[in-house]
Design an enzyme around this catalytic site. Structure first.
Site, PDB file in Angstrom:
ATOM      1  N   GLN A  12       1.100  -1.380   0.277  1.00 21.67           N
ATOM      2  CA  GLN A  12      -0.079  -0.534   0.096  1.00 21.67           C
ATOM      3  C   GLN A  12       0.412   1.345  -0.182  1.00 21.67           C
ATOM      4  O   GLN A  12       0.856   2.693  -1.218  1.00 21.67           O
ATOM      5  CB  GLN A  12      -0.894   0.155   1.104  1.00 21.67           C
ATOM      6  CG  GLN A  12      -1.210   1.833   1.711  1.00 21.67           C
ATOM      7  CD  GLN A  12      -1.742   1.429   3.087  1.00 21.67           C
ATOM      8  OE1 GLN A  12      -3.703   1.602   2.682  1.00 21.67           O
ATOM      9  NE2 GLN A  12      -1.707   1.289   3.671  1.00 21.67           N
ATOM     10  N   LEU A  78      10.557  -0.158   3.851  1.00 29.13           N
ATOM     11  CA  LEU A  78       9.034  -0.144   3.640  1.00 29.13           C
ATOM     12  C   LEU A  78       8.545  -1.744   4.022  1.00 29.13           C
ATOM     13  O   LEU A  78       7.364  -1.806   4.344  1.00 29.13           O
ATOM     14  CB  LEU A  78       7.995   0.085   2.628  1.00 29.13           C
ATOM     15  CG  LEU A  78       8.185   2.099   2.782  1.00 29.13           C
ATOM     16  CD1 LEU A  78       7.359   2.618   1.950  1.00 29.13           C
ATOM     17  CD2 LEU A  78       7.886   3.075   3.696  1.00 29.13           C
ATOM     18  N   SER A 127       6.300   1.441  13.727  1.00 32.16           N
ATOM     19  CA  SER A 127       4.675   0.850  13.850  1.00 32.16           C
ATOM     20  C   SER A 127       4.542   1.841  15.044  1.00 32.16           C
ATOM     21  O   SER A 127       4.764   1.597  16.744  1.00 32.16           O
ATOM     22  CB  SER A 127       4.604  -0.001  13.692  1.00 32.16           C
ATOM     23  OG  SER A 127       3.234  -0.689  14.078  1.00 32.16           O
ATOM     24  N   GLU A 129       2.061   0.232  16.522  1.00 27.49           N
ATOM     25  CA  GLU A 129       2.312  -1.277  17.417  1.00 27.49           C
ATOM     26  C   GLU A 129       2.958  -1.771  18.138  1.00 27.49           C
ATOM     27  O   GLU A 129       2.862  -2.534  19.296  1.00 27.49           O
ATOM     28  CB  GLU A 129       1.985  -2.304  15.889  1.00 27.49           C
ATOM     29  CG  GLU A 129       2.349  -3.691  16.751  1.00 27.49           C
ATOM     30  CD  GLU A 129       0.708  -4.045  17.045  1.00 27.49           C
ATOM     31  OE1 GLU A 129      -0.280  -3.565  16.621  1.00 27.49           O
ATOM     32  OE2 GLU A 129       0.580  -5.270  18.321  1.00 27.49           O
ATOM     33  N   TYR A 151       5.134  -9.342  15.838  1.00 26.41           N
ATOM     34  CA  TYR A 151       5.368  -7.977  14.802  1.00 26.41           C
ATOM     35  C   TYR A 151       6.173  -6.759  15.560  1.00 26.41           C
ATOM     36  O   TYR A 151       7.169  -6.229  15.034  1.00 26.41           O
ATOM     37  CB  TYR A 151       3.888  -7.832  14.159  1.00 26.41           C
ATOM     38  CG  TYR A 151       3.851  -7.182  13.051  1.00 26.41           C
ATOM     39  CD1 TYR A 151       4.719  -6.247  11.922  1.00 26.41           C
ATOM     40  CD2 TYR A 151       4.073  -5.518  13.738  1.00 26.41           C
ATOM     41  CE1 TYR A 151       4.639  -5.702  11.463  1.00 26.41           C
ATOM     42  CE2 TYR A 151       3.575  -4.037  13.296  1.00 26.41           C
ATOM     43  CZ  TYR A 151       3.791  -4.206  11.751  1.00 26.41           C
ATOM     44  OH  TYR A 151       3.597  -3.079  10.495  1.00 26.41           O
TER      45      TYR A 151
END
Ligand code: NAP
Ligand code: G4F
Length: 328
Positions: A12, A78, A127, A129, A151
């Site tokens: 994306q 990325l 991120s 996250e 992750y």
């Protein structure tokens, strides 16, 4: 003409960033993995000027070769295994790609930069996250990291490795701590696109219902087109640094369902949505909300698309895609 290398160009963000750099007059190179990657055709369609080079983040030799050919002034890393749910089932591979892959890219960049380590500017896709079990609300650059998934742990490794290469070798290496960002190009495994695809299909009578996991989690969702602009801005700064990129507004998965269903005229979606434990995660990130004050002050960056605009844009795009599929 500036030259930039994007790893993850088939994803994306890679496609939006490729378009942005192309508009700015860059010569764009993209790293593509696999011997017959099905996304190549789409990338060639979206980015006809980009030069695609084959390699893998787990293979340092391939990265050294790609860096030598592209000879970029800017590197945007990325590439990653990016689906959090998948990372519990593939923790080793996630660690190799999303974690150690960053080290490989930093090494390949350092090698090519030679005696002038800051001559190649490096962006790492960190991120939100990483905040996981959040220790502060809202989350900013100094908030303690407490990842809740393999992750997230791999991203923390990549984040600190990027900072370490900046501090150890004087590299111009920046990390963008990006909160969730979505678009019509979002993979269908992620919750926004899963919902907008299903809602479009329900509207067109192709599907009756959808099955979901935890509806109570909150995310700070922005538009991917805005977020790749922040990446570029980071690499234009005289000094490398780390920045939170977020909208500062959080919504639950229930809010997402409200907006998506309302856009097709359904105000009570309870009959269309069922629960399946398989979509629950072993450990959840309950609440993400970012403070992007630093990005606003230093980079002059602000989001331009709000949550409702984003989700309705995605539903409209999925309606069009589903109708086109019928015509083909
Ligand atoms: P995405 O759509 O899942 O794209 C990931 C990219 O990584 C794809 O191009 C994929 O290639 C590539 N890749 C996977 N394994 C690779 C390997 N071994 N070697 C080389 N490339 C590999 O992700 P995205 O949403 O664009 O996100 C871009 C980056 O930002 C990722 O690092 C992600 O973790 C991070 N991030 C995303 C968000 C978000 O909300 N979108 C938020 C924070 C951080 P294939 O097409 O071949 O699979
Ligand atoms: O859309 P998601 O899969 O994204 P998640 O886990 O927040 O990760 C994304 O954003 C991160 C930034 O914070 C990126 F680093 C990462 O690469 C990725 O782009 O899930 C969002 C939330 C979760 O809380 C999940 O439990 O939605 C909840 N959810 C509820 N039902 C679901 C579902 N998620 C998915 N994918 N599918 C469901 O059916």
């Amino acid at each position: 003409m500036k030259r930039a290398l994007i790893t993850g160009i088939t994803g994306q963000d890679g496609m939006y960033l490729g378009e942005l750099l192309d508009r700015k007059g860059y010569e764009v190179y993209g790293l593509v993995r696999g011997q017959n990657n099905p996304k190549v055709a789409e990338v060639r369609d979206v980015l006809p000027n980009a030069k695609l080079l084959f390699g893998d983040l787990t293979d340092l030799g391939s990265l050294l070769r790609v860096m030598e050919i592209a000879a970029p002034e800017e590197v945007y890393n990325l590439g990653a295994i990016s689906f959090v749910a998948h990372s519990w089932e593939n923790a080793g591979m996630t660690t190799d790609v999303t974690g150690k892959g960053v080290l490989n890219m930093l090494e390949a960049t350092r090698k090519l930069a030679g005696s002038d380590p800051a001559s190649i500017r490096f962006y790492q896709a960190s991120s939100s996250e990483m905040f996981g079990k959040v220790q502060e609300v809202p989350q900013k650059e100094s908030t303690l990291l407490w990842p809740r998934s393999p992750y997230g742990v791999a991203k923390v490794f990549g984040h600190y490795m990027t900072i370490n290469y900046r501090e150890s070798y004087g590299m111009h290496a920046s990390s963008g701590i990006l909160f969730n960002h979505e678009s019509p190009r979002r993979g269908i495994e992620f919750v926004t696109r899963k919902v907008t695809t299903a809602v479009a299909r329900i509207k067109l009578g192709k599907q009756d219902s959808l099955t979901m996991g935890n509806l109570e989690a909150s995310r700070d969702w922005g538009y991917a087109g805005d977020y790749v602009d922040a990446m570029w801005r980071m690499l234009q700064q005289p000094a490398a640094d780390d920045y939170v990129i977020a909208t500062g507004v959080t919504h639950t998965i229930r809010d997402l369902l409200d907006v998506a269903f309302a856009h097709i005229g359904i105000t009570d979606w309870a009959d269309y949505v069922s629960y399946d434990k398989q979509y629950e995660r072993p450990a959840e990130v309950d609440l993400l909300i970012g403070d992007a004050t630093k990005a606003k002050d230093v980079l002059g960056w602000e989001p331009t698309v709000d949550f409702t605009e984003l989700i309705t844009m995605m539903v409209d795009s999925d309606l069009e895609l589903q109708r086109t599929a019928d015509r083909d």
